[in-house]
Scaffold this motif. Structure first.
Motif, PDB file in Angstrom:
ATOM      1  N   UNK A  19      -6.218 -11.210  -6.384  1.00  0.00           N
ATOM      2  CA  UNK A  19      -5.414 -10.383  -7.279  1.00  0.00           C
ATOM      3  C   UNK A  19      -4.154  -9.830  -6.632  1.00  0.00           C
ATOM      4  N   UNK A  20      -4.000 -10.045  -5.341  1.00  0.00           N
ATOM      5  CA  UNK A  20      -2.815  -9.591  -4.608  1.00  0.00           C
ATOM      6  C   UNK A  20      -2.600  -8.082  -4.755  1.00  0.00           C
ATOM      7  N   UNK A  21      -3.627  -7.316  -4.461  1.00  0.00           N
ATOM      8  CA  UNK A  21      -3.556  -5.860  -4.531  1.00  0.00           C
ATOM      9  C   UNK A  21      -2.535  -5.336  -3.543  1.00  0.00           C
ATOM     10  N   UNK A  22      -1.786  -4.335  -3.957  1.00  0.00           N
ATOM     11  CA  UNK A  22      -0.816  -3.722  -3.065  1.00  0.00           C
ATOM     12  C   UNK A  22      -1.426  -2.503  -2.386  1.00  0.00           C
ATOM     13  N   UNK A  23      -0.783  -2.075  -1.334  1.00  0.00           N
ATOM     14  CA  UNK A  23      -1.224  -0.865  -0.635  1.00  0.00           C
ATOM     15  C   UNK A  23      -1.246   0.313  -1.607  1.00  0.00           C
ATOM     16  N   UNK A  24      -0.194   0.421  -2.416  1.00  0.00           N
ATOM     17  CA  UNK A  24      -0.120   1.521  -3.381  1.00  0.00           C
ATOM     18  C   UNK A  24      -1.260   1.445  -4.396  1.00  0.00           C
ATOM     19  N   UNK A  25      -1.572   0.245  -4.898  1.00  0.00           N
ATOM     20  CA  UNK A  25      -2.686   0.074  -5.841  1.00  0.00           C
ATOM     21  C   UNK A  25      -3.983   0.617  -5.247  1.00  0.00           C
ATOM     22  N   UNK A  26      -4.222   0.256  -3.999  1.00  0.00           N
ATOM     23  CA  UNK A  26      -5.460   0.655  -3.339  1.00  0.00           C
ATOM     24  C   UNK A  26      -5.484   2.162  -3.103  1.00  0.00           C
ATOM     25  N   UNK A  27      -4.369   2.713  -2.655  1.00  0.00           N
ATOM     26  CA  UNK A  27      -4.306   4.153  -2.406  1.00  0.00           C
ATOM     27  C   UNK A  27      -4.530   4.960  -3.683  1.00  0.00           C
ATOM     28  N   UNK A  28      -3.921   4.527  -4.781  1.00  0.00           N
ATOM     29  CA  UNK A  28      -4.099   5.223  -6.062  1.00  0.00           C
ATOM     30  C   UNK A  28      -5.564   5.175  -6.492  1.00  0.00           C
ATOM     31  N   UNK A  29      -6.179   4.003  -6.394  1.00  0.00           N
ATOM     32  CA  UNK A  29      -7.587   3.868  -6.796  1.00  0.00           C
ATOM     33  C   UNK A  29      -8.509   4.675  -5.886  1.00  0.00           C
ATOM     34  N   UNK A  30      -8.211   4.743  -4.595  1.00  0.00           N
ATOM     35  CA  UNK A  30      -9.005   5.582  -3.684  1.00  0.00           C
ATOM     36  C   UNK A  30      -8.860   7.051  -4.068  1.00  0.00           C
ATOM     37  N   UNK A  31      -7.638   7.477  -4.349  1.00  0.00           N
ATOM     38  CA  UNK A  31      -7.374   8.868  -4.723  1.00  0.00           C
ATOM     39  C   UNK A  31      -8.122   9.251  -5.998  1.00  0.00           C
ATOM     40  N   UNK A  32      -8.185   8.325  -6.946  1.00  0.00           N
ATOM     41  CA  UNK A  32      -8.871   8.574  -8.217  1.00  0.00           C
ATOM     42  C   UNK A  32     -10.386   8.428  -8.108  1.00  0.00           C
ATOM     43  N   UNK A  33     -10.875   7.969  -6.957  1.00  0.00           N
ATOM     44  CA  UNK A  33     -12.311   7.769  -6.789  1.00  0.00           C
ATOM     45  C   UNK A  33     -12.806   6.459  -7.384  1.00  0.00           C
TER      46      UNK A  33
END
Length: 112
Positions: A19-33
């Motif tokens: 899916x070619x996840x970006x660093x920002x995508x991952x950080x946002x999803x981590x922040x949201x739990x």
């Protein structure tokens, strides 16, 4: 949650696949739990709940550390009553992780 440069450098090769996840995508999803980060030494894995399954979507680093991280992921999944753990990854993982069976490119471990 912000990923350190060290953790991102570990995960980035896997993030470029699929899916070619970006660093920002991952950080946002981590922040949201929505995602969870597991790490040991210079290795890391990202998980996400998908219905009754805990899915490992990204991982990288030293194989021995990743096998230890898998144990932490299993303990986490059991403590939250997931039915199984899924790993999306290369076929080679089936050779080094006990209890998983190949389901196309998806490995699943039932937690019964």
């Amino acid at each position: 949650m912000k990923l350190t440069d060290e953790i991102w450098n570990i995960l980035e090769p896997a993030a470029k696949i699929g899916d070619k996840a970006t660093r920002e995508d991952i950080e946002v999803a981590l922040e949201k739990g929505q995602y969870q980060l597991f790490q040991k030494n210079k290795s890391a894995a990202i998980t996400a709940p998908i219905k009754n399954s805990l899915r490992v979507g990204l991982a990288g680093g030293d194989l021995k550390d990743l096998i230890e991280i898998e144990k932490d992921i299993e303990a986490y999944a059991r403590s939250r009553y997931f039915n199984c753990i899924d790993i999306l990854g290369r076929e080679g993982w089936e050779k080094v992780l006990d209890g998983y069976e190949k389901k196309a490119v998806l490995l699943r471990k039932d937690l019964k």
